[in-house]
Design a protein around this motif. Structure first.
Motif, short mmCIF file in Angstrom:
data_model
loop_
_atom_site.label_atom_id
_atom_site.label_comp_id
_atom_site.label_asym_id
_atom_site.label_seq_id
_atom_site.Cartn_x
_atom_site.Cartn_y
_atom_site.Cartn_z
N HIS A 199 0.84 -1.19 0.00
CA HIS A 199 0.00 0.00 0.00
C HIS A 199 0.88 1.25 0.00
O HIS A 199 1.85 1.33 0.76
N LEU A 200 0.54 2.20 -0.85
CA LEU A 200 1.34 3.41 -0.99
C LEU A 200 0.89 4.49 -0.02
O LEU A 200 -0.30 4.78 0.12
N TYR A 201 1.85 5.10 0.66
CA TYR A 201 1.62 6.30 1.46
C TYR A 201 2.76 7.25 1.18
O TYR A 201 3.93 6.95 1.48
N LYS A 202 2.42 8.40 0.56
CA LYS A 202 3.43 9.36 0.11
C LYS A 202 4.42 8.61 -0.79
O LYS A 202 4.02 8.05 -1.79
N THR A 203 5.71 8.57 -0.46
CA THR A 203 6.68 7.91 -1.36
C THR A 203 7.16 6.57 -0.81
O THR A 203 8.22 6.08 -1.19
N HIS A 204 6.35 5.96 0.07
CA HIS A 204 6.76 4.69 0.66
C HIS A 204 5.66 3.64 0.49
O HIS A 204 4.47 3.97 0.44
N CYS A 205 6.07 2.38 0.43
CA CYS A 205 5.14 1.26 0.31
C CYS A 205 5.15 0.46 1.61
O CYS A 205 6.22 0.26 2.21
N TYR A 206 3.97 -0.02 2.01
CA TYR A 206 3.82 -0.72 3.29
C TYR A 206 3.07 -2.04 3.05
O TYR A 206 2.17 -2.11 2.22
N LYS A 207 3.43 -3.04 3.86
CA LYS A 207 2.74 -4.32 3.76
C LYS A 207 2.55 -4.91 5.16
O LYS A 207 3.52 -5.05 5.92
N TYR A 208 1.29 -5.23 5.49
CA TYR A 208 0.96 -5.88 6.76
C TYR A 208 0.98 -7.39 6.54
O TYR A 208 0.38 -7.91 5.60
N LEU A 209 1.69 -8.10 7.42
CA LEU A 209 1.87 -9.54 7.25
C LEU A 209 1.47 -10.28 8.52
O LEU A 209 1.96 -9.98 9.61
N ASP A 210 0.59 -11.25 8.35
CA ASP A 210 0.16 -12.10 9.45
C ASP A 210 1.12 -13.29 9.54
O ASP A 210 0.87 -14.37 9.00
N LEU A 211 2.26 -13.07 10.22
CA LEU A 211 3.32 -14.07 10.23
C LEU A 211 3.58 -14.69 11.58
O LEU A 211 4.12 -15.78 11.68
N LYS A 212 3.24 -13.99 12.68
CA LYS A 212 3.58 -14.44 14.03
C LYS A 212 5.09 -14.70 14.13
O LYS A 212 5.55 -15.83 14.29
N ALA A 213 5.84 -13.61 14.06
CA ALA A 213 7.30 -13.69 14.09
C ALA A 213 7.85 -12.95 15.31
O ALA A 213 7.22 -12.04 15.84
N THR A 214 9.05 -13.35 15.76
CA THR A 214 9.75 -12.57 16.77
C THR A 214 10.22 -11.27 16.11
O THR A 214 10.19 -11.14 14.88
N TRP A 215 10.70 -10.33 16.93
CA TRP A 215 11.15 -9.05 16.37
C TRP A 215 12.32 -9.28 15.41
O TRP A 215 12.35 -8.69 14.33
N ALA A 216 13.26 -10.12 15.79
CA ALA A 216 14.42 -10.40 14.93
C ALA A 216 13.99 -11.07 13.64
O ALA A 216 14.50 -10.76 12.55
N GLU A 217 13.05 -12.00 13.72
CA GLU A 217 12.54 -12.67 12.53
C GLU A 217 11.80 -11.69 11.63
O GLU A 217 11.90 -11.77 10.40
N ALA A 218 11.05 -10.78 12.25
CA ALA A 218 10.33 -9.76 11.48
C ALA A 218 11.30 -8.87 10.72
O ALA A 218 11.11 -8.58 9.54
N LYS A 219 12.35 -8.45 11.40
CA LYS A 219 13.38 -7.62 10.76
C LYS A 219 14.01 -8.34 9.58
O LYS A 219 14.19 -7.77 8.50
N GLU A 220 14.33 -9.62 9.76
CA GLU A 220 14.96 -10.41 8.70
C GLU A 220 14.00 -10.63 7.53
O GLU A 220 14.42 -10.57 6.37
N HIS A 221 12.71 -10.88 7.83
CA HIS A 221 11.75 -11.10 6.76
C HIS A 221 11.63 -9.85 5.89
O HIS A 221 11.63 -9.95 4.65
N CYS A 222 11.51 -8.69 6.51
CA CYS A 222 11.41 -7.45 5.73
C CYS A 222 12.65 -7.24 4.88
O CYS A 222 12.57 -6.86 3.71
N TYR A 223 13.82 -7.52 5.47
CA TYR A 223 15.08 -7.35 4.74
C TYR A 223 15.12 -8.24 3.50
O TYR A 223 15.59 -7.81 2.44
N LYS A 224 14.60 -9.46 3.61
CA LYS A 224 14.61 -10.38 2.47
C LYS A 224 13.69 -9.93 1.35
O LYS A 224 13.83 -10.38 0.21
#
Length: 247
Positions: free
Chosen positions: A114-139
């Motif tokens: 989803h676009l907001y201004k010049t950035h794109c966002y995605k909500y993910l129902d993953l049930k991840a730890t904070w570190a896993e969430a960071k890694e998933h976004c990075y990938k």
């Protein structure tokens, strides 16, 4: 004169207009949203990138390379370019502005983003730890969401977070529907930073937060009401990834 004409219209020469879809030769696709026909958004609920005049609907579409969509009036030949997608709260349906149509971009950020201004966002129902969430976004060539203003925080709450607590309720989140964001104070206690090491400036903490309960709450989650809470980093929550639209 012919050279100016050719330069102005060259990018728009190849297009398709099938039913309610506009497709241009620059890989831009827009769908007309009939729900909001003959309506203009309330200015308090929408931000325009800019307003262009004396253009055809195809020229407007061609101008909307990094926008969420555009409004168009065929008689006025005017098109405001939108920073973000509109919804029911953006309009006063009792006030009609005949002639206006809403075209929404269907691919500027990609499927599920989803676009907001010049950035794109995605909500993910993953049930991840904070570190896993960071890694998933990075990938996905993104990063765990970095919220830098009250306006951005409100947009995320209204457009990405579940409105119904039943959609994310479990014994640990209660009615909060915790979602990981990219802030933590793992490097230095009480100094919250984003994943890119920039210090957090804007905050929207719940009352009496952050409290570092039991001395092990170092990662920040977002409740469905838009308020923040420091949490145990190994808890598993949903996540929001963010990336710059220009790549």
């Amino acid at each position: 004169m012919l050279g100016v004409f050719s330069k102005r219209f060259a990018v728009f020469m190849t297009f398709f207009f099938i039913r309610d879809i506009i497709s241009l030769n620059v890989n831009l696709h827009f769908k007309r949203n009939e729900t909001f026909k003959d309506l203009l958004p309330s200015t308090a609920y929408v931000s325009y990138i800019e307003t262009k005049n004396d253009l055809s609907v195809f020229e407007c579409a061609g101008s909307c390379v990094y926008c969420a969509g555009f409004l168009y009036h065929s008689e006025l030949r005017t098109c405001p370019l939108l920073e973000t997608l509109l919804n029911e709260t953006s309009f006063n349906s009792s006030h009609r502005d005949v002639g206006w149509e809403l075209y929404e971009s269907v691919n500027v950020c990609g499927l599920g983003w989803h676009l907001y201004k010049t950035h794109c966002y995605k909500y993910l129902d993953l049930k991840a730890t904070w570190a896993e969430a960071k890694e998933h976004c990075y990938k996905t060539e993104a990063y765990l969401v970095q919220i830098e203003s009250r306006e951005e925080n409100e947009w995320i709450k209204e457009n990405l977070l579940p409105a119904d607590p039943e959609l994310c309720y479990d014994s640990t989140t209660y009615s909060c529907c915790d979602t990981w964001i990219g802030a933590s104070d793992q490097v230095k206690e009480e100094v919250f930073q984003w994943t890119n090491k920039e210090n957090v400036v804007f905050t929207n903490w719940k009352p009496y937060e952050p409290n570092d309960a039991n001395g092990n709450e170092d990662c920040v989650s977002l409740c469905r009401d838009g308020q923040w809470n420091d949490n145990i980093c190994n808890k598993t929550f949903n996540i929001i990834c963010e990336r710059y639209v220009f790549g």
